[in-house]
Design a protein around this motif. Sequence first.
Motif, PDB file in Angstrom:
ATOM      1  N   UNK A 238       2.494  13.424  44.676  1.00  0.00           N
ATOM      2  CA  UNK A 238       2.091  14.204  45.858  1.00  0.00           C
ATOM      3  C   UNK A 238       3.285  14.465  46.784  1.00  0.00           C
ATOM      4  N   UNK A 239       4.253  13.539  46.771  1.00  0.00           N
ATOM      5  CA  UNK A 239       5.475  13.734  47.572  1.00  0.00           C
ATOM      6  C   UNK A 239       6.253  14.949  47.079  1.00  0.00           C
TER       7      UNK A 239
ATOM      8  N   UNK B  99       5.878  22.439  48.566  1.00  0.00           N
ATOM      9  CA  UNK B  99       5.177  23.300  49.526  1.00  0.00           C
ATOM     10  C   UNK B  99       6.107  23.688  50.675  1.00  0.00           C
ATOM     11  N   UNK B 100       6.851  22.679  51.165  1.00  0.00           N
ATOM     12  CA  UNK B 100       7.781  22.950  52.282  1.00  0.00           C
ATOM     13  C   UNK B 100       8.862  23.945  51.827  1.00  0.00           C
ATOM     14  N   UNK B 101       9.408  23.692  50.629  1.00  0.00           N
ATOM     15  CA  UNK B 101      10.476  24.603  50.149  1.00  0.00           C
ATOM     16  C   UNK B 101       9.907  25.989  49.845  1.00  0.00           C
TER      17      UNK B 101
ATOM     18  N   UNK C  57      13.310  27.908  50.178  1.00  0.00           N
ATOM     19  CA  UNK C  57      14.558  27.226  49.827  1.00  0.00           C
ATOM     20  C   UNK C  57      14.701  27.302  48.304  1.00  0.00           C
ATOM     21  N   UNK C  58      15.353  28.354  47.888  1.00  0.00           N
ATOM     22  CA  UNK C  58      15.358  28.757  46.479  1.00  0.00           C
ATOM     23  C   UNK C  58      15.739  27.639  45.492  1.00  0.00           C
ATOM     24  N   UNK C  59      16.912  27.059  45.685  1.00  0.00           N
ATOM     25  CA  UNK C  59      17.393  26.072  44.708  1.00  0.00           C
ATOM     26  C   UNK C  59      16.596  24.774  44.782  1.00  0.00           C
ATOM     27  N   UNK C  60      16.241  24.374  45.993  1.00  0.00           N
ATOM     28  CA  UNK C  60      15.437  23.155  46.144  1.00  0.00           C
ATOM     29  C   UNK C  60      14.080  23.349  45.464  1.00  0.00           C
ATOM     30  N   UNK C  61      13.505  24.518  45.669  1.00  0.00           N
ATOM     31  CA  UNK C  61      12.204  24.843  45.066  1.00  0.00           C
ATOM     32  C   UNK C  61      12.289  24.740  43.538  1.00  0.00           C
TER      33      UNK C  61
ATOM     34  N   UNK D 208       1.069  29.075  43.468  1.00  0.00           N
ATOM     35  CA  UNK D 208      -0.369  29.218  43.195  1.00  0.00           C
ATOM     36  C   UNK D 208      -0.789  28.372  41.994  1.00  0.00           C
ATOM     37  N   UNK D 209      -0.033  28.477  40.896  1.00  0.00           N
ATOM     38  CA  UNK D 209      -0.426  27.750  39.678  1.00  0.00           C
ATOM     39  C   UNK D 209      -0.177  26.244  39.814  1.00  0.00           C
ATOM     40  N   UNK D 210       0.895  25.865  40.497  1.00  0.00           N
ATOM     41  CA  UNK D 210       1.107  24.432  40.736  1.00  0.00           C
ATOM     42  C   UNK D 210      -0.002  23.878  41.624  1.00  0.00           C
ATOM     43  N   UNK D 211      -0.396  24.682  42.602  1.00  0.00           N
ATOM     44  CA  UNK D 211      -1.478  24.270  43.507  1.00  0.00           C
ATOM     45  C   UNK D 211      -2.784  24.101  42.720  1.00  0.00           C
TER      46      UNK D 211
END
Lengths: 319, 223
Positions: free
Chosen positions: A197-198, A204-206, A211-215, A295-298
Amino acid sequence: MILSPEILTIYILNALFALLSAIAFYFSVRIFLYWNENSTSQLQYKLEKQSYLSATIIKYIFAIKVPLFLFFIFTLDDMSNIISGAMCAAGVVDATVYGSYLLVLKVLNLYLFAYWIVLHSKDIKFEVQPYIKQKFGLFIGLFFLLVVEIILEIMMFNAIDVTSIVDCCGVIYSSSSQSYLSMVLSLDYFILLGIFYGVFLFLTISYIFKLRYLFSILNLFFIIISLITLISFFGTYIYELPTHKCPFCFLQKDYNYIGYFLYTFLFIGTFNGLVIAFIEFNKQEIEKFYTLSFLFNFLYVGIVTYYPVIFYIKNGVFL
Amino acid sequence: MITFKNVTKTYEINTNNIIQAVENIDITFKEGEVILLKGASGSGKSSILSLIAALSKPTSGEVIVDSKKISKLSDNFASIYRRDNIGFIFQKYNLIPTLSVKDNILLPLVPLNLKADDVEIKLNTVMQKFSIFHKKDIIVKNLSGGEQQRVAIARSYINEPKIILADEPTANLDKKLSEKFIEIMKELKEMNKTIIIATHDPLFFGLEFIDREIEMSDGKIIV
């Protein structure tokens, strides 16, 4: 050697892939070596035609590979009925030394082929195809991976001995097993769920702050932690049995084929998240990838969370 | 302006049968010009038109239209170029025989997704211009050759292309209808369209409104 109709189908399609990809490989090498956008020579016009043919072949292979992967899993699952000890596809995968490598390679190839398709669709949006050498260079590498996959697949099916007794998923993924995977799976649930969940929270924040690379990196972590928690925690709620840890059983009819949905959502979500780090998209395009990924990860998170929540509501306890 | 730079076009039927349709052609067509491509069948006239329309690519060399290298365009971009710049009148008209006059003429507008009112205005203007308005709801297979050709011209014109290509446009017409066709071409010239007509019909030879006559033979320009 087992030669069921399903395996025969896979062999025939593999033969087709080998033939067609060999043609695409030959043209890809020529394009990679001799492509010159500014040239008006006979060779260049020939290469342009060959690039259409190669792209069509590669798209065809990908279009067949996606359902074929699901069919492969279905075949393994089906084969568990004739292999002593196997209760699902996990036993069949574990029946030979090639199974696990083949599975990992198949997933890797799916991601790479999907990446090729995205690169190609980006490339053909320009009058001068800027990614042409990159995409056909990538296919040269992909061709070898595809050949290895086909060889491994043949070796795996040939090596399966129906008279030998294999382990079932309950043994393979149990905490008493000595494998690295079992060690990871036996970690404390709170730690694993905290990470799961972390990672999704940071994802979600990225996503919100783009934040392209972090995402993209978080999507990579998300694949790993999702698979671990799916086997060790969420799967047990799908089976409603704390000792049943298996990444394959929930693909069966008894569990409404939910596994196919979970893996498909995870693939679409993480692939769209990963790809944005590798290709330069315009604002509108990148937004589409962000949205699809999130969307799909969610949806994936929503579905896997649904099972323990419903279990708790029904029974008042967790497993 | 249309420029051919050392263009060669061959058709490979098989390894022993290679047809040289166009051979090392260097030529320029200026904007607003009316060009007549003359020559016997198989001399390379239609190949020239097909290269200008980006319907085919050269085997070597380059075709440039208004500084755009159209011979290097991918299929998608070639379609867009054709839609925006080219009106093509084929020898056999290439109409859809089961559609009405109106629907055939409208076909090039479909991908543009225009407003219905704008389409209606364009359609009526073009049909009146080419004297086909009174037949607008007739299925084209029921029309005469001359009427079908007017539909083909109207269809090639509705997108208001800069370049109009006509491949043996009078091959299936009698003298009277051919003269009518020539009148229409004159009108189009007045609108500053670049017109290239591939024909071996002597009716076109020496006409005043034609700026240049180019004779072809065996894929080469003779005169």
